[in-house]
Design an enzyme around this catalytic site. Structure first.
Site, PDB file in Angstrom:
ATOM      1  CB  CYS A   1      -9.121 -10.261  14.823  1.00 28.98           C
ATOM      2  SG  CYS A   1      -7.936 -10.425  13.474  1.00 28.98           S
TER       3      CYS A   1
ATOM      4  NE  ARG B   1       4.722   1.671   6.079  1.00 32.28           N
ATOM      5  CZ  ARG B   1       4.522   2.907   5.634  1.00 32.28           C
ATOM      6  NH1 ARG B   1       5.359   3.445   4.782  1.00 32.28           N
ATOM      7  NH2 ARG B   1       3.476   3.592   6.029  1.00 32.28           N
TER       8      ARG B   1
ATOM      9  NE  ARG C   1      -4.461  -8.501   7.762  1.00 32.32           N
ATOM     10  CZ  ARG C   1      -3.277  -8.048   8.169  1.00 32.32           C
ATOM     11  NH1 ARG C   1      -2.639  -8.651   9.134  1.00 32.32           N
ATOM     12  NH2 ARG C   1      -2.733  -7.003   7.587  1.00 32.32           N
TER      13      ARG C   1
ATOM     14  CB  CYS D   1      -3.636 -16.005  15.892  1.00 31.79           C
ATOM     15  SG  CYS D   1      -3.599 -14.803  14.566  1.00 31.79           S
TER      16      CYS D   1
ATOM     17  CG  ASP E   1      -9.134  -1.512  11.488  1.00 32.04           C
ATOM     18  OD1 ASP E   1      -9.041  -0.309  11.184  1.00 32.04           O
ATOM     19  OD2 ASP E   1      -8.147  -2.239  11.738  1.00 32.04           O
TER      20      ASP E   1
ATOM     21  CG  ASP F   1      -5.496   1.050   8.447  1.00 32.54           C
ATOM     22  OD1 ASP F   1      -5.281   1.448   7.290  1.00 32.54           O
ATOM     23  OD2 ASP F   1      -4.717   0.352   9.106  1.00 32.54           O
TER      24      ASP F   1
ATOM     25  NE  ARG G   1      -2.796  -0.145   3.288  1.00 35.19           N
ATOM     26  CZ  ARG G   1      -3.850  -0.963   3.197  1.00 35.19           C
ATOM     27  NH1 ARG G   1      -4.878  -0.632   2.448  1.00 35.19           N
ATOM     28  NH2 ARG G   1      -3.875  -2.114   3.853  1.00 35.19           N
ATOM     29  CE1 TYR G   2       0.166   4.167   3.958  1.00 36.20           C
ATOM     30  CE2 TYR G   2       0.403   1.901   4.722  1.00 36.20           C
ATOM     31  CZ  TYR G   2      -0.279   3.110   4.745  1.00 36.20           C
ATOM     32  OH  TYR G   2      -1.385   3.249   5.522  1.00 36.20           O
TER      33      TYR G   2
ATOM     34  CE  LYS H   1      -1.769   1.280  10.244  1.00 36.57           C
ATOM     35  NZ  LYS H   1      -0.860   0.720   9.277  1.00 36.57           N
TER      36      LYS H   1
ATOM     37  CB  CYS I   1      -8.100 -10.520  19.137  1.00 35.58           C
ATOM     38  SG  CYS I   1      -6.351 -10.857  19.441  1.00 35.58           S
TER      39      CYS I   1
HETATM   40  S1  SF4 Z   1      -5.553  -9.272  16.174  1.00 38.31           S
HETATM   41 FE1  SF4 Z   1      -6.084 -10.906  14.718  1.00 38.31          FE
HETATM   42  S2  SF4 Z   1      -4.147 -11.388  13.682  1.00 38.31           S
HETATM   43 FE2  SF4 Z   1      -3.619 -10.292  15.580  1.00 38.31          FE
HETATM   44  S3  SF4 Z   1      -3.298 -11.908  17.149  1.00 38.31           S
HETATM   45 FE3  SF4 Z   1      -5.438 -11.222  17.313  1.00 38.31          FE
HETATM   46  S4  SF4 Z   1      -6.543 -12.695  16.011  1.00 38.31           S
HETATM   47 FE4  SF4 Z   1      -4.394 -12.830  15.403  1.00 38.31          FE
END
Ligand code: SF4
Length: 366
Positions: A126, A110, A128, A119, A289, A326, A106-107, A333, A123
């Site tokens: 999350c 990087r 994603r 993972c 997000d 973001d 995107r940038y 961002k 979370c």
């Molecule tokens: S925020 Fe998403 S990618 Fe990051 S550790 Fe938690 S579940 Fe995994």
């Protein structure tokens, strides 16, 4: 995010075995973390969004506190079944900037290199969450990884490669060493940055061998630690972080502003001070997000700005991260403490300027 998963395959040999973890509604009932009457609701959440709690996280949960900020981050809830119209599977628009599988560019200076979608914990907020989790396409396969290395090698403007996913420290040391060695062979790549939650959620995985392999690659390596509440920085987590820092691998922090976890100045101050005491520079506090089923965690930007203003008046500048948004749709961002954000209406809609100076709408339905 499904398209971004093309080319992934299940490859258990890529990862270190997880210690005892909770993955199902029945696991959570047996551990006393949810009620039996919630089984069906949590099974339906688990059918859409992956569940995992490490034994470290389970031990951190205060079962006497029905609003425990650790449980809130990791134990699934009925509220996740509600998806708001403004929420989306790819809230920060990674897919539009993915020239080859596993890369987000995107940038100009990087790239993200998403090696896996796995993972050690999942979370509940999350960004994603629509794509992370175990399954048939959890790891970037060898052909896709070769294509990603070729892309990075061909783009001389790429100065930094950010290893993310999923959590890249979930990979086996052999796999990680291979990736670090391949990136180290690309002259114009000067910095490797690793985004991880592992020092807090499974600190035993941070070993002298892991540190040695990262140092051996010969590039400058940074580690960005994701933690949201000061209780996550246990003695074991602090010792794991010290292994990186004592070896000359600097650390940054990333946190997410979360309702019921850290949405008050006292908790944020304790968190940021704990980072600095561990020699970790507070880097970003993210506005949550617009990921599906996360509205119960969302704090309005105006409230976040007030918290940051409050902290600026009471804390060492060493402790203050940037408060970042973001922009939905992949526009990048930007900091939102001041100057980049103009209230458009009284109902929480804003005009937001991206890093190129263009104006975009931010319209959460709070
Ligand atoms: S925020 Fe998403 S990618 Fe990051 S550790 Fe938690 S579940 Fe995994």
């Amino acid at each position: 995010m499904d398209a971004s998963r093309t080319g992934r395959k299940h490859a258990v040999t890529n990862s270190m075995p997880l210690r005892k973890a909770l993955h199902t509604a029945d696991d959570l009932i047996a551990a006393g973390l949810i009620d039996r009457c919630d089984r069906a609701a949590i099974e339906s959440v688990g059918a859409t969004y992956a569940i995992a709690l490490t034994d470290t996280v389970v031990r951190l949960i205060d079962r006497d506190d029905s609003e425990d900020p650790i449980a809130r981050q990791f134990v699934p809830s009925r509220a996740e079944r509600e998806t708001r119209p403004e929420e989306r599977d790819d809230p920060i628009g990674d897919a539009a900037f993915s020239p080859v599988d596993g890369i987000v560019h995107r940038y100009s200076d990087r790239v993200l290199l998403k090696l896996l979608h796995v993972c050690p914990v999942y979370c509940r907020f999350c960004f994603r969450r629509a794509s992370v989790g175990p399954g048939s396409e959890a790891y970037l396969n060898d052909a896709a990884l070769e294509a990603a290395f070729a892309y990075i090698a061909a783009k001389r403007e790429i100065w930094e490669v950010i290893l993310t996913g999923g959590d890249p420290l979930t990979l086996s040391q052999r796999r990680l060493e291979d990736v670090a060695r391949r990136l180290a062979a690309i002259d114009h790549v000067k910095i490797l940055r690793i985004h991880t939650r592992i020092p807090c959620v499974d600190p035993a995985r941070i070993t002298p061998d892991l540190i040695s392999l990262l140092r051996a690659c010969g590039k400058t390596v940074y580690v960005a630690l994701h933690a949201n509440h000061p209780r996550e920085l246990t003695a074991e987590a602090r010792a794991a972080c010290a292994l990186f820092i004592d070896a000359g691998i600097p650390m940054l922090s990333q946190s997410v502003l979360l309702r019921g976890v850290n949405d008050n100045a006292l908790t944020l101050a304790a968190l940021f001070r704990a980072f600095v005491e561990c020699r970790i520079k507070p880097y970003y506090l993210h506005q949550l997000d617009l990921a599906p089923g996360t509205s119960h965690f969302r704090v309005p930007i105006a409230e976040g700005q007030a918290l940051i203003r409050d902290l600026q008046g009471r804390m060492s500048g060493l402790c203050l991260p940037r408060y970042m948004l973001d922009i939905p749709g992949g526009h990048g961002k930007i900091p939102v403490e001041l100057g980049y954000l103009t209230a458009r209406t009284m109902d929480g809609a804003y005009d937001v300027m991206d890093h190129r100076g263009r104006i975009h709408a931010y319209e959460p339905d709070l």
